[in-house]
Structures are given as structure tokens and as C-alpha cells.
Motif scaffolding. Structure first.
Motif, mmCIF file in Angstrom:
data_model
loop_
_atom_site.group_PDB
_atom_site.id
_atom_site.type_symbol
_atom_site.label_atom_id
_atom_site.label_comp_id
_atom_site.label_asym_id
_atom_site.label_seq_id
_atom_site.Cartn_x
_atom_site.Cartn_y
_atom_site.Cartn_z
ATOM 1 N N LEU A 51 22.818 47.161 28.676
ATOM 2 C CA LEU A 51 23.255 47.818 27.434
ATOM 3 C C LEU A 51 22.099 48.526 26.737
ATOM 4 C CD1 LEU A 51 25.674 45.082 26.009
ATOM 5 C CD2 LEU A 51 26.275 47.221 27.193
ATOM 6 N N LEU A 52 20.935 47.884 26.764
ATOM 7 C CA LEU A 52 19.763 48.496 26.122
ATOM 8 C C LEU A 52 19.374 49.785 26.833
ATOM 9 C CD1 LEU A 52 17.649 45.274 25.468
ATOM 10 C CD2 LEU A 52 18.650 46.741 23.716
ATOM 11 N N ASP A 53 19.495 49.780 28.163
ATOM 12 C CA ASP A 53 19.185 50.995 28.926
ATOM 13 C C ASP A 53 20.123 52.142 28.535
ATOM 14 O OD1 ASP A 53 17.059 49.926 30.298
ATOM 15 O OD2 ASP A 53 18.207 49.409 32.095
ATOM 16 N N LEU A 54 21.388 51.827 28.423
ATOM 17 C CA LEU A 54 22.363 52.861 28.043
ATOM 18 C C LEU A 54 22.130 53.349 26.617
ATOM 19 C CD1 LEU A 54 25.708 51.580 29.579
ATOM 20 C CD2 LEU A 54 24.414 53.638 30.199
ATOM 21 N N ALA A 55 21.863 52.398 25.723
ATOM 22 C CA ALA A 55 21.687 52.741 24.310
ATOM 23 C C ALA A 55 20.506 53.687 24.095
ATOM 24 C CB ALA A 55 21.507 51.472 23.481
ATOM 25 N N GLN A 56 19.523 53.587 24.995
ATOM 26 C CA GLN A 56 18.357 54.481 24.912
ATOM 27 C C GLN A 56 18.744 55.956 25.052
ATOM 28 O OE1 GLN A 56 15.599 52.907 23.489
ATOM 29 N NE2 GLN A 56 14.457 54.148 24.954
ATOM 30 N N LYS B 24 31.289 55.431 35.205
ATOM 31 C CA LYS B 24 31.611 56.765 34.686
ATOM 32 C C LYS B 24 31.249 56.857 33.203
ATOM 33 C CE LYS B 24 33.296 60.731 35.961
ATOM 34 N NZ LYS B 24 32.732 61.471 37.092
ATOM 35 N N PHE B 25 31.460 55.758 32.495
ATOM 36 C CA PHE B 25 31.100 55.730 31.071
ATOM 37 C C PHE B 25 29.583 55.868 30.896
ATOM 38 C CE2 PHE B 25 30.284 53.236 27.072
ATOM 39 C CZ PHE B 25 30.729 54.230 26.213
ATOM 40 N N ALA B 26 28.834 55.242 31.793
ATOM 41 C CA ALA B 26 27.371 55.386 31.759
ATOM 42 C C ALA B 26 26.988 56.852 31.980
ATOM 43 C CB ALA B 26 26.727 54.486 32.812
ATOM 44 N N GLU B 27 27.711 57.525 32.854
ATOM 45 C CA GLU B 27 27.477 58.964 33.063
ATOM 46 C C GLU B 27 27.781 59.764 31.793
ATOM 47 O OE1 GLU B 27 28.228 61.319 36.791
ATOM 48 O OE2 GLU B 27 29.653 59.687 37.115
ATOM 49 N N LEU B 28 28.868 59.370 31.143
ATOM 50 C CA LEU B 28 29.237 60.065 29.899
ATOM 51 C C LEU B 28 28.108 59.955 28.872
ATOM 52 C CD1 LEU B 28 31.278 61.499 28.016
ATOM 53 C CD2 LEU B 28 32.200 59.229 27.458
ATOM 54 N N ILE B 29 27.583 58.754 28.724
ATOM 55 C CA ILE B 29 26.489 58.550 27.764
ATOM 56 C C ILE B 29 25.282 59.402 28.167
ATOM 57 C CG2 ILE B 29 24.812 56.843 26.937
ATOM 58 C CD1 ILE B 29 27.072 54.762 26.981
ATOM 59 N N ALA B 30 25.009 59.419 29.467
ATOM 60 C CA ALA B 30 23.833 60.169 29.941
ATOM 61 C C ALA B 30 24.009 61.689 29.791
ATOM 62 C CB ALA B 30 23.563 59.820 31.407
ATOM 63 N N GLU B 198 26.029 75.749 29.496
ATOM 64 C CA GLU B 198 25.682 75.016 30.713
ATOM 65 C C GLU B 198 25.666 73.524 30.401
ATOM 66 O OE1 GLU B 198 21.930 74.915 33.900
ATOM 67 O OE2 GLU B 198 21.615 75.622 31.850
ATOM 68 N N HIS B 199 26.148 72.710 31.326
ATOM 69 C CA HIS B 199 25.996 71.256 31.180
ATOM 70 C C HIS B 199 24.675 70.844 31.840
ATOM 71 C CE1 HIS B 199 29.831 70.338 29.399
ATOM 72 N NE2 HIS B 199 30.453 71.099 30.298
ATOM 73 N N HIS B 200 23.923 70.002 31.174
ATOM 74 C CA HIS B 200 22.686 69.485 31.776
ATOM 75 C C HIS B 200 22.431 68.082 31.253
ATOM 76 C CE1 HIS B 200 20.621 70.537 27.979
ATOM 77 N NE2 HIS B 200 21.371 71.611 28.001
ATOM 78 N N VAL B 201 21.732 67.312 32.076
ATOM 79 C CA VAL B 201 21.526 65.895 31.746
ATOM 80 C C VAL B 201 20.248 65.681 30.936
ATOM 81 C CG1 VAL B 201 20.264 65.251 33.874
ATOM 82 C CG2 VAL B 201 21.744 63.550 32.743
ATOM 83 N N ASP B 202 19.324 66.641 31.032
ATOM 84 C CA ASP B 202 18.063 66.499 30.294
ATOM 85 C C ASP B 202 18.217 67.075 28.881
ATOM 86 O OD1 ASP B 202 18.470 68.834 31.804
ATOM 87 O OD2 ASP B 202 16.341 69.322 31.892
#
Lengths: 223, 223
Positions: A51-56, B24-30, B198-202
Motif C-alpha cells: 500500500l505504501l508503494d502505491l500511495a507514493q 489493474k488498479f495499481a496501473e490506474l494509480i501509476a 498523450e498518455h504517459h506514466v512518467d
């Protein structure tokens, strides 16, 4: 992800969030709750790390990432925090009269006595990270960044079945002193984290007849 | 969901978020980004309505739901908001020298000139909703509720491929006057919403070499 080649490869192929995911995400939003009733079962440290990794990755003004975490672990410190809550809540309760006061007295507003993990969240108002971008006219945007991170953490916790409860009936100055953090850290939130006794879709304060939801925040005025 | 029988039925069968959803949710956050580069394409009003419905389910102190939405639609008003930004950004820019000042001048920090939808978010500090629960010692928890709602909206927007950009380089007092809202509404954020170029992760500020992310917010101290 910090390797430029890896980032370029990812950016060439951004994820798509399909309707099935969106429906499930809507469920996640609906089923996130402010939890105050926790089981005593412990939470595996790996889950918290995840969770901490994601929250970052939460948004922050000028990418300042000003959130600072204190894990409140010792029984003594927890007892002092709970005493802080009880003092503040006694004063808060005195604002209500009659039936409303009786109803307030029955509300459960925190889980500090039981929640297996507890975190105090602060904002480092003096962080150099971000080099000041975006926060000259509204320095409170730093505090807001901590809150956006908390909501990210909260939703992510719920995907694991973990409950989060935000306690705000606290004297922030006393918390800062009790937890012995730098004076430049501003107290934002106290979070209880653990396995909820029960999952439910209706908010605690609706469920326990304090009040229903409002529609005032759903109105959009045009200018 | 307001019907008690419907709520009881839902509560008997809470959703499970499986590993595929969590990934997939982790991807959304990222992949949520602060977007400043928008296409001119319009956004279907139904999509905005859908997001507003979801955002209503965000957490708020005492279930106060204190967020108040202004959709900034007129070209004139947008021009005044942009002028507000330009004034504030000129002062902000003067804090940097040399190469850093040159880099700052090249940063794109808002999309007010292009974003098809723009919203000013306020906090109704005097709302009766919630009957004061949770906000006596920390009234700023009301402002924080608006921010938690914004992060919920932001993530939900990204699931639709929509970008959100939070502009904080603004004079909040001038915004409040320009938008002619009640004096008891506190300005929290100005959001640009639309289809990203554009979509980008950075993150923008990493991508444009302002700075990398920090790990300071990943450290957890124990007490």
C-alpha cells in the motif's frame, strides 16, 4: 519505473481500462468506508508495504510528495492518542442537546483501542522536493497533497479487504508533541488500519441514523 | 442506493476485489497524471455526470460532503482565470535564477487555454450537513474532504481516458471574487478536464527534467 528505456516502452503502450474494470472500480468507490470497528487480527507487513508503494504514486503539488508517516506502535503512545481523542470528543459531545446528544454518545468515532495498525500523517511544509513549484500562492496545496495520498491509500487498502478509519477528533498540537516530530511537520490525519468486523456499503453515520447523505455537493453551477 | 432492503441485500454480499482487479488498479494509480496538454475535443456531458455521481461517494468528515462545484464555461471567465494564473506565475517564476529559471519558463503548468471542461472546487465551510461531527478541533478536515473527493474524481476520470490537471498557481481570493460565490466558500482547486494529447506514466515534472521523485515520503518512522 525509473529506467528511461522502460518508461519509453510503457508510454508506447498505455493501459486501457475497460468497462468491466470501470464497473468494479465504481464498486470500490461505493464500498470504501470509514471503518471504526476492527477485528484484532494482525495485518501482514507485506500488505502495508504494498500500500505504501502505491500511495507514493499519488498526486502532489510540484511533485513534492510531502507526506510523512509515523507508525504508532507502542501501547503507551496509542493510549496517549486515545486520551487525546477522548478529551476532544467530550468537548465535541457537549455541542449537542437532548436526543441528538444521546445519539452522538452512541456513535463509534474511532478504533484506536483495537486497530492493529495506526498511522499519523504529517505534511512536511518545508520540503525542498518540488523546488516550490505550484505552492507559492497556495501553500496549503502541500497539505492537500497528503490528503490525495491518503485517499489513494484508502482505496488501495479496500481492494485488499482492509479498512481505514480517519480520526479527526484530535488536538493536532498535542499529537505533534506526543509523537515528537519536527515542528515543521503539520499534522493532517490519524488513520486506523485493519480488518473490518463487517463490510457494508452504507456509511457509518447513515447506518446509525445520524443523517442521510446530501445532494448539495452534486449541484454544478455554471459561470 | 437508499432503499433499506436493497442496502441489506448488498451488505449480505460485499464485493471481492481479486488479484486481476488489484493489478489493474495499481496501473490506474501509476498512470493517473496531472495533465496540462489537452486536445480541443469536447467531453460528452454524460461522462462528466458519471464522474460526478462517483465523486459524491468520496469520504468526507462527518459525511459533510462539503464540495461545491463551479463549471467555468464562459470564455470571458476563463480568460480572467488565465490572467490570474499568469500574474501569479510571473511572481512564482521570479523565485528561480539562471538555468533553473530558464527551465521553469519552459514548464507547462496549466491547460486553461485549451481544456474543454474546467471546474473550480470550493469547500462550504458553513455546511450544516454532518451536524459538525469530526470537525470541531480540525475544521480544515472539511477542506481535506474536498481534496479526497478530487482524488476520487481524478482516478475515475482516468479510467475513462480523461485527463485532469490541478492548477494551484492562482490567487484564491481573486478566484472567489471572479466566480461570485458565497464568501463562506473556500477555494480549494481549479481543475482542467479533457482528453490528454498523450498518455504517459512518467509525471510531467520528471519528464521535463525539473526533478525526479523522492523517497522521503516512503519512510515510516515508528513511535
Amino acid at each position: 519505473m525509473t529506467d528511461p528505456a522502460e518508461i519509453a516502452a510503457a508510454n508506447a503502450n498505455p493501459p486501457v481500462f475497460d468497462e468491466a474494470f470501470r464497473d468494479k472500480f465504481a464498486e470500490l468507490i461505493a464500498w470504501r468506508r470509514d471503518v471504526r470497528r476492527f477485528k484484532t487480527d494482525s495485518v501482514a507487513p507485506e500488505l502495508i508495504e504494498q500500500l505504501l508503494d502505491l500511495a507514493q504514486l499519488a498526486p502532489s503539488v510540484g511533485n513534492s510528495q510531502p507526506w510523512r508517516w509515523i507508525s504508532v506502535d507502542s501501547a503507551e503512545t496509542r493510549a496517549r492518542i486515545r486520551a487525546n481523542f477522548l478529551r476532544c470528543n467530550e468537548i465535541a459531545a457537549s455541542a449537542y442537546q437532548g436526543e441528538r446528544a444521546a445519539l452522538y454518545a452512541k456513535l463509534k468515532l474511532e478504533g484506536i483501542d483495537v486497530a492493529p495498525r495506526q498511522f499519523a500523517l504529517f505534511c512536511d511544509r518545508t520540503t525542498a522536493q518540488g523546488l516550490g513549484v505550484g505552492r507559492q500562492t497556495m501553500p496549503e496545496a502541500l497539505d492537500y497533497s497528503v490528503v490525495a495520498m491518503i485517499e489513494t491509500f484508502w482505496l488501495a487498502a479496500r481492494t485488499l479487504g482492509l479498512g481505514v478509519g480517519w480520526v479527526s477528533i484530535l488536538d493536532p498540537q498535542a499529537i505533534t508533541t506526543e509523537l515528537d516530530v519536527p515542528a515543521t511537520w503539520k499534522f493532517i490525519a490519524y488513520l486506523c488500519v485493519g480488518w473490518p468486523v463487517e463490510h457494508h456499503v452504507d456509511p457509518e453515520l447513515v447506518r446509525h441514523h445520524w443523517q442521510d447523505r446530501t445532494t448539495a455537493g452534486r449541484i454544478v453551477l455554471s459561470r
